[in-house]
Motif scaffolding. Structure first.
Motif, PDB file in Angstrom:
ATOM      1  N   LEU A  11      -1.612   5.172  -4.344  1.00 58.43           N
ATOM      2  CA  LEU A  11      -0.791   3.957  -4.250  1.00 58.43           C
ATOM      3  C   LEU A  11      -0.152   3.810  -2.864  1.00 58.43           C
ATOM      4  CD1 LEU A  11       0.821   3.922  -7.815  1.00 58.43           C
ATOM      5  CD2 LEU A  11      -0.978   2.407  -6.928  1.00 58.43           C
ATOM      6  N   LEU A  14      -1.633   1.092  -0.490  1.00 57.64           N
ATOM      7  CA  LEU A  14      -1.493  -0.360  -0.672  1.00 57.64           C
ATOM      8  C   LEU A  14      -0.864  -1.048   0.533  1.00 57.64           C
ATOM      9  CD1 LEU A  14      -0.415  -0.408  -4.442  1.00 57.64           C
ATOM     10  CD2 LEU A  14      -2.672  -0.923  -3.476  1.00 57.64           C
ATOM     11  N   ARG A  18      -2.722  -3.934   2.817  1.00 57.74           N
ATOM     12  CA  ARG A  18      -2.202  -5.291   3.052  1.00 57.74           C
ATOM     13  C   ARG A  18      -2.086  -5.588   4.547  1.00 57.74           C
ATOM     14  NH1 ARG A  18       1.209  -3.877  -1.199  1.00 57.74           N
ATOM     15  NH2 ARG A  18       3.021  -3.708   0.158  1.00 57.74           N
ATOM     16  N   TYR A  36      -1.566 -14.942   2.442  1.00 58.96           N
ATOM     17  CA  TYR A  36      -0.804 -14.281   1.364  1.00 58.96           C
ATOM     18  C   TYR A  36      -1.673 -14.107   0.126  1.00 58.96           C
ATOM     19  CZ  TYR A  36       3.084 -13.217  -1.807  1.00 58.96           C
ATOM     20  OH  TYR A  36       3.925 -12.605  -2.714  1.00 58.96           O
ATOM     21  N   LEU A  40      -2.772 -10.638  -1.602  1.00 57.84           N
ATOM     22  CA  LEU A  40      -2.463 -10.396  -3.021  1.00 57.84           C
ATOM     23  C   LEU A  40      -3.737 -10.003  -3.780  1.00 57.84           C
ATOM     24  CD1 LEU A  40      -0.377 -10.537  -5.349  1.00 57.84           C
ATOM     25  CD2 LEU A  40      -0.875 -12.982  -5.529  1.00 57.84           C
ATOM     26  N   ASP A  43      -4.938  -6.502  -2.802  1.00 58.87           N
ATOM     27  CA  ASP A  43      -3.940  -5.552  -3.307  1.00 58.87           C
ATOM     28  C   ASP A  43      -4.099  -5.342  -4.818  1.00 58.87           C
ATOM     29  OD1 ASP A  43      -1.650  -4.018  -3.721  1.00 58.87           O
ATOM     30  OD2 ASP A  43      -0.257  -5.668  -3.437  1.00 58.87           O
ATOM     31  N   GLU A  44      -4.290  -6.440  -5.553  1.00 57.89           N
ATOM     32  CA  GLU A  44      -4.417  -6.339  -7.013  1.00 57.89           C
ATOM     33  C   GLU A  44      -5.637  -5.499  -7.407  1.00 57.89           C
ATOM     34  OE1 GLU A  44      -2.276  -7.196  -9.127  1.00 57.89           O
ATOM     35  OE2 GLU A  44      -1.072  -8.802  -8.272  1.00 57.89           O
ATOM     36  N   THR A  47      -5.199  -1.871  -6.419  1.00 51.78           N
ATOM     37  CA  THR A  47      -4.275  -1.210  -7.354  1.00 51.78           C
ATOM     38  C   THR A  47      -5.019  -0.790  -8.623  1.00 51.78           C
ATOM     39  OG1 THR A  47      -2.445  -2.566  -6.536  1.00 51.78           O
ATOM     40  CG2 THR A  47      -2.113  -1.455  -8.641  1.00 51.78           C
ATOM     41  N   LEU A 108      -3.030  -9.781 -15.453  1.00 57.26           N
ATOM     42  CA  LEU A 108      -2.559 -10.821 -14.544  1.00 57.26           C
ATOM     43  C   LEU A 108      -3.068 -10.624 -13.121  1.00 57.26           C
ATOM     44  CD1 LEU A 108       1.128 -11.179 -15.783  1.00 57.26           C
ATOM     45  CD2 LEU A 108      -0.756 -12.763 -16.151  1.00 57.26           C
ATOM     46  N   LEU A 112      -4.816 -13.454 -10.877  1.00 60.97           N
ATOM     47  CA  LEU A 112      -4.305 -13.912  -9.578  1.00 60.97           C
ATOM     48  C   LEU A 112      -5.367 -13.777  -8.491  1.00 60.97           C
ATOM     49  CD1 LEU A 112      -0.728 -12.365  -9.760  1.00 60.97           C
ATOM     50  CD2 LEU A 112      -1.280 -14.811  -9.717  1.00 60.97           C
TER      51      LEU A 112
ATOM     52  N   GLU B  19       8.892  -4.943  -0.197  1.00 62.41           N
ATOM     53  CA  GLU B  19       7.725  -5.496  -0.885  1.00 62.41           C
ATOM     54  C   GLU B  19       7.575  -4.826  -2.254  1.00 62.41           C
ATOM     55  OE1 GLU B  19       4.984  -7.122   2.624  1.00 62.41           O
ATOM     56  OE2 GLU B  19       4.426  -5.115   1.989  1.00 62.41           O
ATOM     57  N   ASP B  21       5.040  -3.783  -4.939  1.00 57.75           N
ATOM     58  CA  ASP B  21       3.624  -3.608  -5.255  1.00 57.75           C
ATOM     59  C   ASP B  21       3.482  -2.529  -6.333  1.00 57.75           C
ATOM     60  OD1 ASP B  21       3.932  -1.150  -3.988  1.00 57.75           O
ATOM     61  OD2 ASP B  21       2.796  -1.707  -2.203  1.00 57.75           O
ATOM     62  N   GLY B  22       2.245  -2.073  -6.531  1.00 55.39           N
ATOM     63  CA  GLY B  22       1.977  -1.102  -7.584  1.00 55.39           C
ATOM     64  C   GLY B  22       2.721   0.205  -7.417  1.00 55.39           C
ATOM     65  N   LYS B  23       3.165   0.485  -6.202  1.00 51.60           N
ATOM     66  CA  LYS B  23       3.953   1.698  -5.985  1.00 51.60           C
ATOM     67  C   LYS B  23       5.451   1.440  -6.117  1.00 51.60           C
ATOM     68  CE  LYS B  23       4.852   5.406  -2.671  1.00 51.60           C
ATOM     69  NZ  LYS B  23       4.715   6.485  -3.664  1.00 51.60           N
ATOM     70  N   PRO B  50       9.661 -10.180   0.422  1.00 51.53           N
ATOM     71  CA  PRO B  50       8.696 -11.123   0.997  1.00 51.53           C
ATOM     72  C   PRO B  50       7.353 -11.154   0.265  1.00 51.53           C
ATOM     73  CG  PRO B  50       8.754  -9.124   2.319  1.00 51.53           C
ATOM     74  CD  PRO B  50       9.759  -8.939   1.205  1.00 51.53           C
ATOM     75  N   TYR B  51       7.115 -10.130  -0.579  1.00 50.75           N
ATOM     76  CA  TYR B  51       5.797 -10.007  -1.222  1.00 50.75           C
ATOM     77  C   TYR B  51       5.959  -9.380  -2.596  1.00 50.75           C
ATOM     78  CZ  TYR B  51       1.143  -8.262  -2.297  1.00 50.75           C
ATOM     79  OH  TYR B  51      -0.040  -8.001  -2.920  1.00 50.75           O
ATOM     80  N   MET B  52       5.214  -9.907  -3.578  1.00 54.34           N
ATOM     81  CA  MET B  52       5.266  -9.318  -4.914  1.00 54.34           C
ATOM     82  C   MET B  52       3.905  -9.475  -5.595  1.00 54.34           C
ATOM     83  SD  MET B  52       7.828 -10.212  -8.070  1.00 54.34           S
ATOM     84  CE  MET B  52       6.850 -11.528  -8.797  1.00 54.34           C
ATOM     85  N   SER B  53       3.338  -8.362  -6.043  1.00 60.76           N
ATOM     86  CA  SER B  53       2.069  -8.412  -6.780  1.00 60.76           C
ATOM     87  C   SER B  53       2.369  -8.489  -8.274  1.00 60.76           C
ATOM     88  CB  SER B  53       1.220  -7.173  -6.472  1.00 60.76           C
ATOM     89  OG  SER B  53       1.765  -6.040  -7.114  1.00 60.76           O
ATOM     90  N   SER B  54       1.309  -8.419  -9.088  1.00 63.13           N
ATOM     91  CA  SER B  54       1.514  -8.502 -10.535  1.00 63.13           C
ATOM     92  C   SER B  54       2.330  -7.314 -11.049  1.00 63.13           C
ATOM     93  CB  SER B  54       0.180  -8.583 -11.274  1.00 63.13           C
ATOM     94  OG  SER B  54      -0.570  -7.404 -11.103  1.00 63.13           O
ATOM     95  N   ALA B  55       2.394  -6.235 -10.266  1.00 67.93           N
ATOM     96  CA  ALA B  55       3.259  -5.112 -10.650  1.00 67.93           C
ATOM     97  C   ALA B  55       4.716  -5.568 -10.696  1.00 67.93           C
ATOM     98  CB  ALA B  55       3.094  -3.952  -9.669  1.00 67.93           C
ATOM     99  N   GLU B  81       8.476 -18.920  -1.423  1.00 68.86           N
ATOM    100  CA  GLU B  81       7.554 -19.933  -1.935  1.00 68.86           C
ATOM    101  C   GLU B  81       6.320 -19.278  -2.558  1.00 68.86           C
ATOM    102  OE1 GLU B  81       7.008 -22.942   1.086  1.00 68.86           O
ATOM    103  OE2 GLU B  81       5.425 -23.877  -0.108  1.00 68.86           O
ATOM    104  N   GLU B  82       5.833 -18.208  -1.929  1.00 71.82           N
ATOM    105  CA  GLU B  82       4.616 -17.545  -2.424  1.00 71.82           C
ATOM    106  C   GLU B  82       4.882 -16.851  -3.759  1.00 71.82           C
ATOM    107  OE1 GLU B  82       5.674 -17.289   0.729  1.00 71.82           O
ATOM    108  OE2 GLU B  82       4.096 -18.426   1.726  1.00 71.82           O
ATOM    109  N   ILE B  83       6.031 -16.221  -3.881  1.00 66.00           N
ATOM    110  CA  ILE B  83       6.352 -15.543  -5.138  1.00 66.00           C
ATOM    111  C   ILE B  83       6.538 -16.583  -6.246  1.00 66.00           C
ATOM    112  CG2 ILE B  83       8.121 -14.168  -6.325  1.00 66.00           C
ATOM    113  CD1 ILE B  83       8.400 -12.534  -3.743  1.00 66.00           C
ATOM    114  N   ASP B  85       4.952 -19.391  -6.353  1.00 65.86           N
ATOM    115  CA  ASP B  85       3.578 -19.795  -6.689  1.00 65.86           C
ATOM    116  C   ASP B  85       2.962 -18.818  -7.692  1.00 65.86           C
ATOM    117  OD1 ASP B  85       3.707 -21.941  -4.989  1.00 65.86           O
ATOM    118  OD2 ASP B  85       2.556 -21.018  -3.373  1.00 65.86           O
ATOM    119  N   THR B  86       3.142 -17.524  -7.428  1.00 67.56           N
ATOM    120  CA  THR B  86       2.586 -16.491  -8.314  1.00 67.56           C
ATOM    121  C   THR B  86       3.183 -16.605  -9.713  1.00 67.56           C
ATOM    122  OG1 THR B  86       2.274 -14.958  -6.471  1.00 67.56           O
ATOM    123  CG2 THR B  86       2.370 -13.985  -8.667  1.00 67.56           C
TER     124      THR B  86
END
Lengths: 143, 111
Positions: A11, A14, A18, A36, A40, A43-44, A47, A108, A112, B19, B21-23, B50-55, B81-83, B85-86
């Motif tokens: 992990l 990641l 990115r 972005y 994403l 990254d997904e 992961t 999800l 995405l 950020e 993420d999965g970690k 600034p960034y967020m994945s499905s985790a 805005e991006e988060i 959108d997600t």
């Protein structure tokens, strides 16, 4: 000529993944939102490969990324030698309108990914998983 | 990724920086779960994310359930805005109260 990045599939990879995708997107002139969405998506899938393909299977290995650019597209290729898995066979979540109390957790990330990039493909080549992410360089914010 | 918390006018404000993420999202979740108040008000401040994945979505889902189970209400502030959108694409936006500023979050949660 492609830019490449190879690193152990944990992990901790990641963040560097990115950063690699971000640099490729900048070089290809993708706008902020397209960049972005590509970050994403990669990254997904990375992961999933790390957690399900390697760690949960008790395997260790590497992830290899390539960035290819031509006049029309930027293509990121992610390869691994973990458990075979084709994300495109995963059914889309059918509970996106369900209240959070009742939502399932999972699925999800692939959703995405598929909806975030202009093209997403999977290939099984030489006993390796190959996930392919394509973004159009013209009108990169079309969808 | 860091998590800081404070209480303002009876509202527990948890600010996340970094950020997700999965970690880092499971780490944030571990840090925030003990901060969820009972029969209270929770405002999650995402200005520093600034960034967020499905985790991160998974983290939000579990925090939301934790808050509901403890009888608390939750609002989010500072979504990029991006988060947003997600969260919109995955239906999450429909179920969270999202406010434009910490002050309006406090006002809304205390209303």
């Amino acid at each position: 000529m492609a830019d490449t990045l190879q690193l152990p599939a944990t992990l901790d990879a990641l963040g560097p993944i990115r950063a690699f995708v971000d640099a490729a997107a900048s070089a290809a002139g993708l706008d902020h939102k397209a960049s972005y969405r590509l970050r994403l998506a990669v990254d997904e899938i990375a992961t999933n490969v790390i957690t399900h393909g390697y760690e949960e299977a008790g395997l260790r290995g590497d992830l290899e990324l390539q960035a290819w650019r031509n006049g029309e597209t930027l293509t990121i290729i992610l390869e691994d030698d973990a458990v075979p898995f084709d994300p495109t066979t995963l059914a889309e979540p059918d509970d996106l309108g369900t209240p959070l109390e009742e939502r399932a957790v999972g699925g999800l990330g692939v959703f995405l990914t598929v909806h975030g990039v202009d093209e997403f493909r999977y290939e099984r080549v030489a006993r390796r998983n190959r996930n392919i992410f394509v973004m159009h360089r013209q009108g990169a914010d079309d969808g | 990724m860091t998590v800081t918390d404070r209480v303002e006018q009876g509202v527990t404000i948890v600010a996340i920086e970094g950020e997700l993420d999965g970690k880092s999202a499971p780490e944030a979740q571990q840090a925030i779960v003990p901060l969820v108040p009972a029969d209270g008000k929770l405002l999650i401040d995402m200005h520093g994310v600034p960034y967020m994945s499905s985790a991160g979505l998974r983290m939000m889902l579990l925090l939301y359930r934790q808050a509901v189970a403890k009888g608390s209400v939750v609002a989010l502030v500072g979504l990029s805005e991006e988060i947003e959108d997600t969260m919109s694409a995955t239906g999450f936006l429909d179920f969270f109260t999202v406010v434009g500023s910490v002050a309006s979050g406090i006002e809304l949660l205390n209303a």
